[in-house]
Design a protein around this motif. Sequence first.
Motif, PDB file in Angstrom:
ATOM      1  N   LEU A 123      36.952  57.446  35.500  1.00  0.00           N
ATOM      2  CA  LEU A 123      37.181  57.212  36.744  1.00  0.00           C
ATOM      3  C   LEU A 123      36.459  56.548  37.581  1.00  0.00           C
ATOM      4  O   LEU A 123      35.553  56.844  38.358  1.00  0.00           O
ATOM      5  N   ASP A 124      36.687  55.200  37.673  1.00  0.00           N
ATOM      6  CA  ASP A 124      35.866  54.471  38.131  1.00  0.00           C
ATOM      7  C   ASP A 124      35.950  54.171  39.671  1.00  0.00           C
ATOM      8  O   ASP A 124      37.085  54.278  40.194  1.00  0.00           O
ATOM      9  N   GLY A 125      34.899  53.850  40.565  1.00  0.00           N
ATOM     10  CA  GLY A 125      35.364  53.942  42.021  1.00  0.00           C
ATOM     11  C   GLY A 125      35.384  55.190  42.631  1.00  0.00           C
ATOM     12  O   GLY A 125      35.675  55.496  43.793  1.00  0.00           O
ATOM     13  N   SER A 126      34.634  56.336  41.753  1.00  0.00           N
ATOM     14  CA  SER A 126      35.061  57.718  42.277  1.00  0.00           C
ATOM     15  C   SER A 126      34.211  57.911  43.525  1.00  0.00           C
ATOM     16  O   SER A 126      34.491  58.965  44.261  1.00  0.00           O
ATOM     17  N   SER A 127      33.148  57.119  44.028  1.00  0.00           N
ATOM     18  CA  SER A 127      32.721  57.190  45.319  1.00  0.00           C
ATOM     19  C   SER A 127      33.620  57.299  46.410  1.00  0.00           C
ATOM     20  O   SER A 127      33.546  57.593  47.547  1.00  0.00           O
ATOM     21  N   ASN A 128      34.813  56.656  46.062  1.00  0.00           N
ATOM     22  CA  ASN A 128      35.927  56.524  47.060  1.00  0.00           C
ATOM     23  C   ASN A 128      37.075  57.418  47.299  1.00  0.00           C
ATOM     24  O   ASN A 128      37.808  57.664  47.963  1.00  0.00           O
ATOM     25  N   ILE A 216      33.716  39.869  46.677  1.00  0.00           N
ATOM     26  CA  ILE A 216      32.263  40.203  46.572  1.00  0.00           C
ATOM     27  C   ILE A 216      31.888  40.994  47.681  1.00  0.00           C
ATOM     28  O   ILE A 216      32.209  41.208  48.661  1.00  0.00           O
ATOM     29  N   ASN A 217      30.642  41.685  47.386  1.00  0.00           N
ATOM     30  CA  ASN A 217      29.998  42.420  48.414  1.00  0.00           C
ATOM     31  C   ASN A 217      28.900  41.608  49.260  1.00  0.00           C
ATOM     32  O   ASN A 217      28.004  41.383  48.738  1.00  0.00           O
ATOM     33  N   HIS A 218      29.305  41.542  50.235  1.00  0.00           N
ATOM     34  CA  HIS A 218      28.685  40.191  51.147  1.00  0.00           C
ATOM     35  C   HIS A 218      27.503  40.875  51.582  1.00  0.00           C
ATOM     36  O   HIS A 218      26.771  40.060  52.104  1.00  0.00           O
ATOM     37  N   ARG A 249      38.182  39.738  50.305  1.00  0.00           N
ATOM     38  CA  ARG A 249      38.944  41.240  50.121  1.00  0.00           C
ATOM     39  C   ARG A 249      37.990  42.012  49.206  1.00  0.00           C
ATOM     40  O   ARG A 249      37.717  41.400  48.010  1.00  0.00           O
ATOM     41  N   TYR A 250      37.466  42.994  49.511  1.00  0.00           N
ATOM     42  CA  TYR A 250      36.674  43.819  48.729  1.00  0.00           C
ATOM     43  C   TYR A 250      36.610  45.257  49.047  1.00  0.00           C
ATOM     44  O   TYR A 250      36.136  45.768  50.133  1.00  0.00           O
ATOM     45  N   VAL A 251      37.360  46.120  47.939  1.00  0.00           N
ATOM     46  CA  VAL A 251      37.897  47.268  48.213  1.00  0.00           C
ATOM     47  C   VAL A 251      36.602  48.231  47.856  1.00  0.00           C
ATOM     48  O   VAL A 251      36.263  49.378  48.424  1.00  0.00           O
ATOM     49  N   GLY A 252      35.618  47.638  46.957  1.00  0.00           N
ATOM     50  CA  GLY A 252      34.534  48.442  46.454  1.00  0.00           C
ATOM     51  C   GLY A 252      34.982  49.288  45.236  1.00  0.00           C
ATOM     52  O   GLY A 252      34.385  50.224  44.942  1.00  0.00           O
ATOM     53  N   SER A 253      36.249  49.139  44.922  1.00  0.00           N
ATOM     54  CA  SER A 253      36.932  50.114  43.854  1.00  0.00           C
ATOM     55  C   SER A 253      37.283  48.860  42.620  1.00  0.00           C
ATOM     56  O   SER A 253      38.278  48.316  43.013  1.00  0.00           O
ATOM     57  N   MET A 254      36.404  48.900  41.524  1.00  0.00           N
ATOM     58  CA  MET A 254      36.538  47.556  40.817  1.00  0.00           C
ATOM     59  C   MET A 254      38.354  47.382  40.301  1.00  0.00           C
ATOM     60  O   MET A 254      38.805  46.452  40.466  1.00  0.00           O
ATOM     61  N   VAL A 255      38.721  48.691  39.882  1.00  0.00           N
ATOM     62  CA  VAL A 255      40.108  48.518  39.570  1.00  0.00           C
ATOM     63  C   VAL A 255      40.989  48.028  40.524  1.00  0.00           C
ATOM     64  O   VAL A 255      41.845  47.089  40.228  1.00  0.00           O
ATOM     65  N   ILE A 267      39.262  35.548  42.715  1.00  0.00           N
ATOM     66  CA  ILE A 267      37.972  35.543  41.848  1.00  0.00           C
ATOM     67  C   ILE A 267      37.254  36.766  42.443  1.00  0.00           C
ATOM     68  O   ILE A 267      37.197  37.081  43.671  1.00  0.00           O
ATOM     69  N   PHE A 268      37.011  37.570  41.593  1.00  0.00           N
ATOM     70  CA  PHE A 268      35.987  38.838  41.634  1.00  0.00           C
ATOM     71  C   PHE A 268      34.503  38.403  41.340  1.00  0.00           C
ATOM     72  O   PHE A 268      34.346  37.887  40.016  1.00  0.00           O
ATOM     73  N   LEU A 269      33.576  38.805  42.235  1.00  0.00           N
ATOM     74  CA  LEU A 269      32.004  38.331  41.722  1.00  0.00           C
ATOM     75  C   LEU A 269      31.210  39.684  41.820  1.00  0.00           C
ATOM     76  O   LEU A 269      31.212  40.217  42.958  1.00  0.00           O
ATOM     77  N   TYR A 270      30.486  39.925  40.923  1.00  0.00           N
ATOM     78  CA  TYR A 270      29.379  40.812  40.807  1.00  0.00           C
ATOM     79  C   TYR A 270      28.356  40.270  40.607  1.00  0.00           C
ATOM     80  O   TYR A 270      27.863  40.390  39.356  1.00  0.00           O
ATOM     81  N   PRO A 271      27.505  39.130  41.142  1.00  0.00           N
ATOM     82  CA  PRO A 271      26.453  38.704  40.916  1.00  0.00           C
ATOM     83  C   PRO A 271      25.195  39.704  40.564  1.00  0.00           C
ATOM     84  O   PRO A 271      25.129  40.897  41.151  1.00  0.00           O
ATOM     85  N   GLY A 279      23.171  42.645  37.695  1.00  0.00           N
ATOM     86  CA  GLY A 279      24.158  43.356  38.534  1.00  0.00           C
ATOM     87  C   GLY A 279      24.369  44.818  38.330  1.00  0.00           C
ATOM     88  O   GLY A 279      23.454  45.370  37.669  1.00  0.00           O
ATOM     89  N   LYS A 280      25.300  45.390  38.576  1.00  0.00           N
ATOM     90  CA  LYS A 280      25.631  46.836  38.499  1.00  0.00           C
ATOM     91  C   LYS A 280      26.573  47.067  37.659  1.00  0.00           C
ATOM     92  O   LYS A 280      26.625  48.182  36.751  1.00  0.00           O
ATOM     93  N   LEU A 281      27.704  46.399  37.151  1.00  0.00           N
ATOM     94  CA  LEU A 281      28.658  46.649  36.205  1.00  0.00           C
ATOM     95  C   LEU A 281      28.255  47.032  34.903  1.00  0.00           C
ATOM     96  O   LEU A 281      27.313  46.192  34.434  1.00  0.00           O
ATOM     97  N   ARG A 282      28.982  47.526  33.930  1.00  0.00           N
ATOM     98  CA  ARG A 282      28.687  47.905  32.893  1.00  0.00           C
ATOM     99  C   ARG A 282      29.433  47.030  32.082  1.00  0.00           C
ATOM    100  O   ARG A 282      30.817  46.861  32.075  1.00  0.00           O
ATOM    101  N   TYR A 285      32.506  49.094  29.159  1.00  0.00           N
ATOM    102  CA  TYR A 285      33.708  49.953  29.632  1.00  0.00           C
ATOM    103  C   TYR A 285      34.122  49.336  31.090  1.00  0.00           C
ATOM    104  O   TYR A 285      34.882  50.028  31.782  1.00  0.00           O
ATOM    105  N   GLU A 286      33.581  48.457  31.551  1.00  0.00           N
ATOM    106  CA  GLU A 286      33.949  47.749  32.821  1.00  0.00           C
ATOM    107  C   GLU A 286      34.193  46.214  32.596  1.00  0.00           C
ATOM    108  O   GLU A 286      35.470  45.676  32.859  1.00  0.00           O
ATOM    109  N   CYS A 287      33.328  45.343  32.300  1.00  0.00           N
ATOM    110  CA  CYS A 287      33.555  44.182  32.186  1.00  0.00           C
ATOM    111  C   CYS A 287      34.333  43.437  31.004  1.00  0.00           C
ATOM    112  O   CYS A 287      35.343  42.838  31.178  1.00  0.00           O
TER     113      CYS A 287
HETATM  114  P1  P6P Z   1      28.931  47.889  45.346  1.00  0.00           P
HETATM  115  C1  P6P Z   1      32.179  51.610  41.825  1.00  0.00           C
HETATM  116  O1  P6P Z   1      31.028  52.580  42.074  1.00  0.00           O
HETATM  117  C2  P6P Z   1      31.889  50.345  41.154  1.00  0.00           C
HETATM  118  O2  P6P Z   1      31.119  50.787  39.926  1.00  0.00           O
HETATM  119  C3  P6P Z   1      32.876  49.421  40.868  1.00  0.00           C
HETATM  120  O3  P6P Z   1      34.310  49.958  40.884  1.00  0.00           O
HETATM  121  C4  P6P Z   1      32.965  48.626  42.088  1.00  0.00           C
HETATM  122  O4  P6P Z   1      33.611  47.287  42.018  1.00  0.00           O
HETATM  123  C5  P6P Z   1      31.406  48.493  42.538  1.00  0.00           C
HETATM  124  O5  P6P Z   1      30.810  49.773  41.913  1.00  0.00           O
HETATM  125  C6  P6P Z   1      31.195  48.404  43.830  1.00  0.00           C
HETATM  126  O6  P6P Z   1      29.707  48.351  44.045  1.00  0.00           O
HETATM  127  O7  P6P Z   1      27.527  47.865  45.020  1.00  0.00           O
HETATM  128  O8  P6P Z   1      29.662  46.875  46.026  1.00  0.00           O
HETATM  129  O9  P6P Z   1      29.297  49.179  46.270  1.00  0.00           O
END
Ligand code: P6P
Length: 344
Positions: A123-128, A216-218, A249-255, A267-271, A279-282, A285-287
């Motif tokens: 359940l990715d993005g579960s903080s949302n 992208i997370n600005h 556009r950035y939801v903060g939920s990768m899916v 384009i989606f960027l997580y530098p 970066g943060k993404l795994r 099971y994400e990338c």
């Molecule tokens: P940040 C959610 O926690 C997540 O793993 C992805 O779903 C999302 O794209 C990314 O982290 C958001 O990270 O650092 O921008 O809050």
Amino acid sequence: MTTVIERKKLLTLDEFTIQQLRLFPNATGQLSSLMRDIGLAAKRINAEINKAGLLDIFGVTGDLNKHGEEVKKLDVFANNELTNVLKNGVSCAGVGSEEWEGTLIFDDAKSNQSKYVVLFDPLDGSSNIDNNICIGSIFGIYRRNSPVGSPCTTADFVQPGDRQIAAGYVIYGPSTVLVYATRHGVNGFTLDPAIGEFCLSHPDIICPANGSTYSINHSNFFQYSVGVRKYINDMQRWNEQVPDAFSQRYVGSMVADMHRTLLQGGIFLYPGNADKPQGKLRLMYECNPFAFIFEAAKGEATNGKQRILDIVPKELHQRSQFYCGSSNMINRLKQYLKWDIGNR
Ligand code: P6P
């Protein structure tokens, strides 16, 4: 004369996977069965999410996972659902999950005969979740290298993403959509609650070669590399010349961000940055699953130095920089990232 309104018959996920099976005479049906299992788990997770606000299953369990992140009750539910369905099925020898330190090797007579292993972020993005924002499940399916008949091994789970035989995600949003890719294409299925089936709603998805959104997370802008900052600045400058040429556009939920990018282009960027170079993404099971999906849809995915699917993983939970989306936008970004060579 009464006009008979022919409602287009929508293939269910099961019918579709069986139809695909018929295209490949050597297929054993294990992948079709695996996709049915994942679809079943997704329906159960969807049902739980939909009533989360009414029952006490929002919120946290009070535990931290191995990454020090709060574990949400729905994380645990989704993880258990996917694991149990795959363990009870006939096509999976073991699973790796974002929620666990190690892999779970099923090691029973039935599972040991299975030729696939599955990696997932349940359940990715579960903080949302508590804010009722789209969340999702992400999965990648690999053929095991260890001999069928014996238990699978941890090495079966740490393979380059290019070895995936299928990958997909489920987005739990205004509607619940399961998208999965094989080397033969990408197809999306929308859950019809009336019949409890995923029905083919997005056949043969192609990611447009160009798009007008960047994701992208600005807030980390000044921690990004010179090349990434120049790339974003130039889009903003272009927007001054051509209003609405681009929007961020950035939801903060990768899916959610990746589903929009896949369908509309962009384009989606997580530098990475100085603190977190990868970066943060795994990766596993994400990338890798999204990189596989986008390449099957004629998009591209890179870590800034190489194709995501070519990365030889060293461990299950390693992170990766992640740039993914429309092929022309990725190729343009690569020109900017050349600024970073030697500038790190
Ligand atoms: P940040 C959610 O926690 C997540 O793993 C992805 O779903 C999302 O794209 C990314 O982290 C958001 O990270 O650092 O921008 O809050």
